[in-house]
Design an enzyme around this catalytic site. Structure first.
Site, PDB file in Angstrom:
ATOM      1  N   GLY A  23       0.615  -1.275   0.146  1.00 36.73           N
ATOM      2  CA  GLY A  23       0.076  -0.003  -0.085  1.00 36.73           C
ATOM      3  C   GLY A  23       0.885   1.146  -0.100  1.00 36.73           C
ATOM      4  O   GLY A  23       0.581   2.173   0.756  1.00 36.73           O
ATOM      5  N   GLY A  67       0.246   8.521   0.518  1.00 35.39           N
ATOM      6  CA  GLY A  67      -0.071   8.479   2.148  1.00 35.39           C
ATOM      7  C   GLY A  67       1.234   8.083   2.717  1.00 35.39           C
ATOM      8  O   GLY A  67       2.485   8.230   2.462  1.00 35.39           O
ATOM      9  N   ILE A  68       0.957   7.298   3.814  1.00 36.37           N
ATOM     10  CA  ILE A  68       2.032   6.981   5.072  1.00 36.37           C
ATOM     11  C   ILE A  68       2.985   5.864   4.086  1.00 36.37           C
ATOM     12  O   ILE A  68       4.278   5.781   4.193  1.00 36.37           O
ATOM     13  CB  ILE A  68       1.223   6.278   6.207  1.00 36.37           C
ATOM     14  N   GLY A  69       2.459   5.093   3.272  1.00 33.95           N
ATOM     15  CA  GLY A  69       3.215   4.210   2.646  1.00 33.95           C
ATOM     16  C   GLY A  69       4.051   4.700   1.664  1.00 33.95           C
ATOM     17  O   GLY A  69       5.265   4.323   1.478  1.00 33.95           O
ATOM     18  N   TYR A  93     -12.522  -0.942  12.439  1.00 31.53           N
ATOM     19  CA  TYR A  93     -10.917  -0.549  12.313  1.00 31.53           C
ATOM     20  C   TYR A  93     -10.232  -0.654  13.189  1.00 31.53           C
ATOM     21  O   TYR A  93      -9.152  -1.234  13.361  1.00 31.53           O
ATOM     22  CB  TYR A  93     -10.998   1.015  11.651  1.00 31.53           C
TER      23      TYR A  93
END
Length: 264
Positions: free
Chosen positions: A14, A18-20, A154
């Site tokens: 992923g 974003g974070i990835g 989540y």
């Protein structure tokens, strides 16, 4: 501290945004050969174009494939048969009243946020153990510890990920492989911007929306702002390095002080 990952291959799931994407960038800057994963070839190609401009001397590998499916998982393994560093970052999130979450959604969150990580670890951990070195990090969330009322599906999945990390760390005990989870706090990504606006309304500026969100929905944060993806990446790069050789089976917090605890 100079982190040198020049002889290491890393895979970040992923990692097209974003974070990835920030993690992939950070690992590349530290010298690692980085495999970038996303569901489609188009998203991976777009991410690689940006990464090559950002870190021009780094080596990247395209590893497209939806690892929540058997075919996509195999596609990624074919592209990257062996890794030294595995970062399980793929995840989904979204707000829904607890009593409206049906069985299908519960399964979707568990399969996407938990079982994909388990699948990747099963694929790559044995080789790391044989070679006597490896780093596995599962990107968790403050929601694993402080379950948010608006998205307990989540939170459940991220709590499970902490258990997965600790369990596989025990499997790898004494082999030179370190397995950890990273508890990321509320982080500024495109998806989170949409999430924030959905909660506080779109008739205000982003600055005001963020302040309102943190004040009303995340008041425990000591940072009192959203974390930038690069701040999560700094911790991941450190944990991927030889300097983190005594850190395993841990849940390491990069949460801006959100979790109200004096222990990890």
């Amino acid at each position: 501290m100079q982190i040198d990952l020049a002889d290491k291959t890393a895979l970040v799931t992923g990692s097209t945004q974003g974070i990835g994407l920030a993690i992939a960038t950070g690992l590349a800057r530290a010298g690692a050969r980085v495999a970038v994963n996303g569901r489609s070839e188009r998203s991976v190609d777009a991410a690689l174009e940006g990464l090559r401009g950002e870190v021009p001397h780094a080596e990247f590998v395209a590893a497209p494939g939806d690892i929540a499916t058997d075919g996509g998982f195999q596609q990624v393994l074919d592209a990257v048969p062996q890794v030294d560093i595995l970062v399980n970052n793929l995840g989904i999130f979204g707000a829904r009243p607890a009593l409206e979450i049906d069985d299908a959604e519960w399964r979707q969150y568990f399969e996407t946020n938990v079982l994909t990580a388990v699948r990747m670890i099963r694929a790559y951990l044995p080789g790391m153990m044989v070679r006597g070195w490896g780093r596995i990090q599962n990107i968790a969330s403050d929601s694993a510890v402080v379950i948010p009322a608006e998205m307990i599906q989540y939170g459940m999945s991220k709590t499970a990920l902490l258990a997965v990390s600790r369990g596989f760390a025990k499997e790898a005990a004494g082999t030179g492989v370190c397995v950890n989870s990273v508890i990321a706090g509320p982080t500024h990504t495109g998806g989170v911007e949409d999430f924030v606006y959905d909660l506080v309304g779109r008739d205000v500026s982003w600055h005001e929306a963020q302040r309102t969100f943190m004040r009303e929905h995340r008041p425990q944060s000591l940072l009192q702002r959203l974390i930038e993806p690069e701040e999560i990446a700094h911790m991941v790069v450190y944990l991927s390095s030889p300097f983190a050789s005594a850190t395993t089976g841990a849940a390491v917090r990069v949460d801006g002080g959100y979790v109200d605890s004096i222990v990890p």
